[in-house]
Motif scaffolding. Structure first.
Motif, short mmCIF file in Angstrom:
data_model
loop_
_atom_site.label_atom_id
_atom_site.label_comp_id
_atom_site.label_asym_id
_atom_site.label_seq_id
_atom_site.Cartn_x
_atom_site.Cartn_y
_atom_site.Cartn_z
N LYS A 174 5.30 37.87 81.17
CA LYS A 174 5.23 38.11 79.73
C LYS A 174 5.18 36.83 78.91
N VAL A 199 17.14 36.26 82.83
CA VAL A 199 15.90 35.51 82.70
C VAL A 199 15.69 34.66 83.95
N VAL A 217 8.45 42.39 75.68
CA VAL A 217 9.63 42.14 76.47
C VAL A 217 9.98 43.33 77.35
N THR A 218 9.67 44.54 76.87
CA THR A 218 10.16 45.73 77.55
C THR A 218 9.07 46.56 78.21
N ASP A 276 15.19 40.62 84.51
CA ASP A 276 14.61 41.44 83.44
C ASP A 276 13.40 40.76 82.81
N HIS A 277 13.42 39.44 82.75
CA HIS A 277 12.34 38.67 82.12
C HIS A 277 12.03 37.46 82.99
N LEU A 291 15.50 37.31 73.69
CA LEU A 291 15.59 38.04 74.95
C LEU A 291 17.01 38.51 75.24
#
Length: 337
Positions: A138, A74, A37-38, A99-100, A70
């Motif tokens: 990801k 998103v 995730v990061t 971020d995602h 998460l």
């Protein structure tokens, strides 16, 4: 490297596979998940990412668990696969904004008619996965079976039917009855599963974009719908997964679709009649239609929210669907007069 999450285990965990060692992943799965995730550093001075890992999720249960893990914003890019630069531009935009980013690949059977190309629609999950991983995605959601999305079958269960007047009765809906019911249903299901802050759609499918926006507003779905300009090949042909059906020489011929739209846009004047606006399109396409290379399904002038109009307004859009050697292609152009 690719991690693939396959299904729930008896103890409620996640059965996962990874090369070279499944045992290591089983023991360290949650730390790896958090790292994915990061961790996606960029090599200084380049756009290349290293140590990029992508989870491929195949079940709704796994997707819910992943989404719950998460933090941050998103972005979501729903696709049917056979990815091209148009899809990838949506993914890049999502990665830049959020971020995602979660991408889905699902050839949705409920939006195909009885005589359409569901069985032959281009599929290449390995190539698609490699492209997404290369961009730094990801998480890929790729259900292995329609039953994952439609657990009661394709004829039963809740479906979403959007009624927007002509916007859901004309153009694509006229030629493809049931198409938008299938689109609205699968988009609603995916948005409820992913719960994105923002979802990304291409402007090539202008009518679909309009319907999805109305769907989200009407059902109070807490998601922002962002549109991205149509990606085109060097000759102007709008990129589409169905372009793969065409030989290179026919693709070059098909670029006349957009050339005609450009001629109309360049001649447009406020108050011009639709017939006058379409003259340069019909002139350019005449040879193609007369020899059978083109067959026009529709050519329409509308407001941006898809109300049909007879004269050019300050902001309007020309939309078309054309069969090129039997392959149905759509395109549009926004006109500001």
């Amino acid at each position: 490297m690719k991690i693939q999450l396959l299904g729930p285990t008896n103890n409620g965990g996640m059965d996962s596979t990874i090369s070279p060692s499944q045992a290591i992943l089983s023991r360290y799965q949650e730390p790896i998940r958090k790292a994915l995730v990061t961790y996606s550093p960029v090599v200084p001075g380049t756009t290349l990412r290293y140590a990029t890992l992508m989870i491929t999720i195949t079940t709704v249960t796994q997707l819910k668990q992943y989404r719950d893990s998460l933090d941050g914003t998103v972005g979501f890019v729903p696709t049917m696969g056979a990815l091209h630069e148009g899809h990838l531009s949506l993914v890049r935009r999502s990665i830049a904004d959020n971020d995602h980013t979660i991408v889905s690949i699902f050839v949705n059977p409920t939006q195909f008619g009885p005589n359409e190309d569901l069985e032959t629609y281009p599929r290449d999950i390995e190539h698609d996965s490699a492209q997404l991983e290369g961009l730094g995605v990801k998480c890929l959601f790729a259900p292995k079976s329609p039953s994952e999305i439609y657990p009661l079958g394709l004829q039963r269960g809740p479906f979403v039917d959007v009624e927007l007047g002509w916007a859901t009765r004309g153009l694509e809906a006229r030629t493809r009855p049931g198409f938008f019911k299938g689109v609205a249903t699968v988009v609603t299901k995916l948005l409820l599963l992913v719960r994105p802050d923002t979802a990304y759609f291409g402007q090539k499918d202008w009518q679909q974009l309009t319907v999805v926006r109305a769907l989200c507003e009407g059902l109070f779905l807490r998601v922002k719908i962002e549109s991205v300009e149509t990606a085109r090949d060097p000759n102007g042909l709008a990129l589409s997964s169905r372009n793969s059906y065409l030989e290179p020489s026919v693709r070059l011929m098909a670029s006349d679709i957009y050339r005609g739209l450009l001629k109309a846009a360049s001649s447009a004047k406020l108050g011009m009649t639709k017939a006058s606006l379409f003259e340069p399109i019909e002139q350019l396409w005449h040879q193609r239609t007369s020899n059978g290379h083109f067959k026009i399904d529709y050519l329409e002038l509308c407001t941006p929210d898809l109300e049909p109009i007879d004269t050019v307004s300050s902001s309007c859009v020309v939309l078309c669907a054309v069969y090129v050697h039997g392959v149905r292609l759509i395109d549009n152009i926004l006109i500001t007069a």
